[in-house]
Design a protein around this motif. Structure first.
Motif, PDB file in Angstrom:
ATOM      1  N   LEU A  27     -13.508  -5.605  21.836  1.00 37.15           N
ATOM      2  CA  LEU A  27     -15.105  -5.230  21.630  1.00 37.15           C
ATOM      3  C   LEU A  27     -16.134  -4.687  23.394  1.00 37.15           C
ATOM      4  CD1 LEU A  27     -14.980  -9.343  20.299  1.00 37.15           C
ATOM      5  CD2 LEU A  27     -15.298  -7.275  19.044  1.00 37.15           C
ATOM      6  N   ALA A  28     -15.075  -5.148  24.542  1.00 39.19           N
ATOM      7  CA  ALA A  28     -14.905  -4.184  24.991  1.00 39.19           C
ATOM      8  C   ALA A  28     -15.058  -2.942  25.086  1.00 39.19           C
ATOM      9  CB  ALA A  28     -14.743  -4.746  26.541  1.00 39.19           C
ATOM     10  N   LYS A  29     -13.820  -2.580  24.378  1.00 40.58           N
ATOM     11  CA  LYS A  29     -14.782  -0.621  24.565  1.00 40.58           C
ATOM     12  C   LYS A  29     -15.184   0.183  23.636  1.00 40.58           C
ATOM     13  CE  LYS A  29     -10.712   2.468  22.524  1.00 40.58           C
ATOM     14  NZ  LYS A  29      -9.572   2.530  21.803  1.00 40.58           N
ATOM     15  N   HIS A  30     -15.368  -0.461  23.042  1.00 42.23           N
ATOM     16  CA  HIS A  30     -16.964  -0.107  22.321  1.00 42.23           C
ATOM     17  C   HIS A  30     -18.168  -0.857  22.504  1.00 42.23           C
ATOM     18  CE1 HIS A  30     -14.570   2.632  19.451  1.00 42.23           C
ATOM     19  NE2 HIS A  30     -13.341   0.854  19.615  1.00 42.23           N
ATOM     20  N   GLY A  31     -18.177  -1.499  23.688  1.00 38.19           N
ATOM     21  CA  GLY A  31     -18.889  -2.451  24.166  1.00 38.19           C
ATOM     22  C   GLY A  31     -19.830  -3.309  23.426  1.00 38.19           C
ATOM     23  N   VAL A  32     -19.614  -3.544  22.338  1.00 36.64           N
ATOM     24  CA  VAL A  32     -20.164  -4.961  21.368  1.00 36.64           C
ATOM     25  C   VAL A  32     -19.853  -6.237  22.348  1.00 36.64           C
ATOM     26  CG1 VAL A  32     -19.180  -6.084  19.062  1.00 36.64           C
ATOM     27  CG2 VAL A  32     -18.325  -3.231  19.669  1.00 36.64           C
ATOM     28  N   ARG A  33     -21.442  -6.651  21.450  1.00 41.11           N
ATOM     29  CA  ARG A  33     -21.640  -8.091  22.501  1.00 41.11           C
ATOM     30  C   ARG A  33     -21.240  -8.969  21.606  1.00 41.11           C
ATOM     31  NH1 ARG A  33     -26.279 -11.139  23.574  1.00 41.11           N
ATOM     32  NH2 ARG A  33     -27.998  -9.765  22.335  1.00 41.11           N
ATOM     33  N   VAL A  34     -21.240  -9.928  22.264  1.00 35.91           N
ATOM     34  CA  VAL A  34     -21.525 -11.550  20.932  1.00 35.91           C
ATOM     35  C   VAL A  34     -22.037 -12.025  21.300  1.00 35.91           C
ATOM     36  CG1 VAL A  34     -19.857 -13.427  20.559  1.00 35.91           C
ATOM     37  CG2 VAL A  34     -18.338 -11.818  21.241  1.00 35.91           C
ATOM     38  N   VAL A  35     -23.100 -12.285  20.244  1.00 40.07           N
ATOM     39  CA  VAL A  35     -24.597 -12.560  19.995  1.00 40.07           C
ATOM     40  C   VAL A  35     -24.297 -14.206  19.833  1.00 40.07           C
ATOM     41  CG1 VAL A  35     -26.820 -13.144  18.743  1.00 40.07           C
ATOM     42  CG2 VAL A  35     -25.825 -10.495  19.009  1.00 40.07           C
ATOM     43  N   GLU A  63     -22.423   3.966  14.058  1.00 40.56           N
ATOM     44  CA  GLU A  63     -21.435   4.865  14.664  1.00 40.56           C
ATOM     45  C   GLU A  63     -19.718   3.973  15.655  1.00 40.56           C
ATOM     46  OE1 GLU A  63     -25.465   5.768  14.583  1.00 40.56           O
ATOM     47  OE2 GLU A  63     -24.877   7.361  13.292  1.00 40.56           O
ATOM     48  N   ALA A  64     -20.926   2.883  15.819  1.00 40.78           N
ATOM     49  CA  ALA A  64     -20.550   2.494  17.454  1.00 40.78           C
ATOM     50  C   ALA A  64     -19.366   1.126  16.516  1.00 40.78           C
ATOM     51  CB  ALA A  64     -21.057   1.787  18.604  1.00 40.78           C
ATOM     52  N   ALA A  65     -20.095   0.038  15.640  1.00 41.13           N
ATOM     53  CA  ALA A  65     -19.356  -0.549  14.819  1.00 41.13           C
ATOM     54  C   ALA A  65     -18.394  -0.150  14.112  1.00 41.13           C
ATOM     55  CB  ALA A  65     -20.459  -1.162  13.680  1.00 41.13           C
ATOM     56  N   LEU A  66     -19.011   1.496  13.375  1.00 47.33           N
ATOM     57  CA  LEU A  66     -17.546   2.490  12.759  1.00 47.33           C
ATOM     58  C   LEU A  66     -16.226   2.751  13.348  1.00 47.33           C
ATOM     59  CD1 LEU A  66     -19.967   4.239   9.668  1.00 47.33           C
ATOM     60  CD2 LEU A  66     -18.480   1.361  10.007  1.00 47.33           C
ATOM     61  N   TRP A  68     -15.344   0.789  16.251  1.00 47.51           N
ATOM     62  CA  TRP A  68     -14.652  -0.308  16.559  1.00 47.51           C
ATOM     63  C   TRP A  68     -13.491  -0.817  15.186  1.00 47.51           C
ATOM     64  CZ3 TRP A  68     -15.791  -5.299  14.021  1.00 47.51           C
ATOM     65  CH2 TRP A  68     -14.445  -5.939  14.676  1.00 47.51           C
ATOM     66  N   ILE A  69     -14.458  -0.628  14.305  1.00 47.03           N
ATOM     67  CA  ILE A  69     -13.487  -0.976  13.514  1.00 47.03           C
ATOM     68  C   ILE A  69     -12.611  -1.084  13.247  1.00 47.03           C
ATOM     69  CG2 ILE A  69     -14.669  -0.529  10.961  1.00 47.03           C
ATOM     70  CD1 ILE A  69     -13.547  -3.909  11.621  1.00 47.03           C
ATOM     71  N   ASN A  70     -12.479   1.142  12.580  1.00 48.42           N
ATOM     72  CA  ASN A  70     -12.202   2.137  12.242  1.00 48.42           C
ATOM     73  C   ASN A  70     -10.941   2.374  14.064  1.00 48.42           C
ATOM     74  OD1 ASN A  70     -12.060   2.530   9.691  1.00 48.42           O
ATOM     75  ND2 ASN A  70     -14.372   3.537  10.288  1.00 48.42           N
ATOM     76  N   ASP A  71     -11.011   2.039  14.865  1.00 49.71           N
ATOM     77  CA  ASP A  71     -10.406   2.818  16.346  1.00 49.71           C
ATOM     78  C   ASP A  71      -8.770   1.824  15.797  1.00 49.71           C
ATOM     79  OD1 ASP A  71      -9.267   2.943  18.708  1.00 49.71           O
ATOM     80  OD2 ASP A  71     -10.969   2.502  19.856  1.00 49.71           O
ATOM     81  N   GLU A  72      -7.852   3.429  15.775  1.00 42.58           N
ATOM     82  CA  GLU A  72      -6.358   3.196  15.373  1.00 42.58           C
ATOM     83  C   GLU A  72      -5.827   2.282  16.717  1.00 42.58           C
ATOM     84  OE1 GLU A  72      -4.025   4.066  13.224  1.00 42.58           O
ATOM     85  OE2 GLU A  72      -6.300   4.179  12.091  1.00 42.58           O
ATOM     86  N   GLU A  73      -6.098   2.361  17.868  1.00 39.15           N
ATOM     87  CA  GLU A  73      -5.756   1.749  18.896  1.00 39.15           C
ATOM     88  C   GLU A  73      -5.865  -0.015  19.121  1.00 39.15           C
ATOM     89  OE1 GLU A  73      -7.501   3.591  22.677  1.00 39.15           O
ATOM     90  OE2 GLU A  73      -6.017   5.997  22.275  1.00 39.15           O
ATOM     91  N   LEU A  74      -6.951  -0.290  17.766  1.00 37.08           N
ATOM     92  CA  LEU A  74      -6.979  -1.185  17.595  1.00 37.08           C
ATOM     93  C   LEU A  74      -6.767  -1.949  16.593  1.00 37.08           C
ATOM     94  CD1 LEU A  74     -10.447  -1.410  19.654  1.00 37.08           C
ATOM     95  CD2 LEU A  74      -8.576  -2.072  20.659  1.00 37.08           C
ATOM     96  N   LYS A  75      -5.373  -1.429  15.991  1.00 33.29           N
ATOM     97  CA  LYS A  75      -5.029  -1.648  14.524  1.00 33.29           C
ATOM     98  C   LYS A  75      -3.722  -3.247  14.778  1.00 33.29           C
ATOM     99  CE  LYS A  75      -2.944   0.470  10.702  1.00 33.29           C
ATOM    100  NZ  LYS A  75      -2.578   1.332  10.014  1.00 33.29           N
ATOM    101  N   GLU A  76      -3.560  -3.048  15.742  1.00 32.20           N
ATOM    102  CA  GLU A  76      -2.839  -4.341  16.078  1.00 32.20           C
ATOM    103  C   GLU A  76      -3.526  -5.577  16.110  1.00 32.20           C
ATOM    104  OE1 GLU A  76      -0.015  -6.378  19.287  1.00 32.20           O
ATOM    105  OE2 GLU A  76      -0.246  -4.355  19.365  1.00 32.20           O
TER     106      GLU A  76
END
Length: 93
Positions: A27-35, A63-66, A68-76
């Protein structure tokens, strides 16, 4: 800001535990915040399929959300979440 609603009924606690160990960095990699996050949800109007862990995520943009969900490095990492239960992620915005 754009938000995502995550509903994850847990059927594989081991996979969920493994996901939780890696989720923060992903989540941090894409600047995501857990509300907010809760292991319990309650439907107060209408009906829906099974509920589970509920999470609201905040992104800077669609774009940030997409990204994150489409990041190949986060596939695992995404695979661990997907193996934890039959969940859904809904982008709001």
């Amino acid at each position: 800001m754009v938000y995502a609603y995550v509903n994850l009924p847990i059927t594989n606690p081991d996979s969920f535990a493994a996901y939780r160990e890696k989720a923060g960095a992903a989540l941090a990699k894409h600047g995501v915040r857990v509300v907010t996050s809760s292991p319990q949800q309650r439907v107060i109007e209408g009906s829906r399929d099974e509920t589970g862990v509920g999470v609201i995520l905040e992104f800077d943009s669609t774009e940030a959300a997409l990204g994150w969900i489409n990041d190949e490095e986060l596939k695992e990492v995404h695979g661990l979440r997907q193996a934890a239960g039959n969940g859904a992620i809904t982008l709001l915005g």
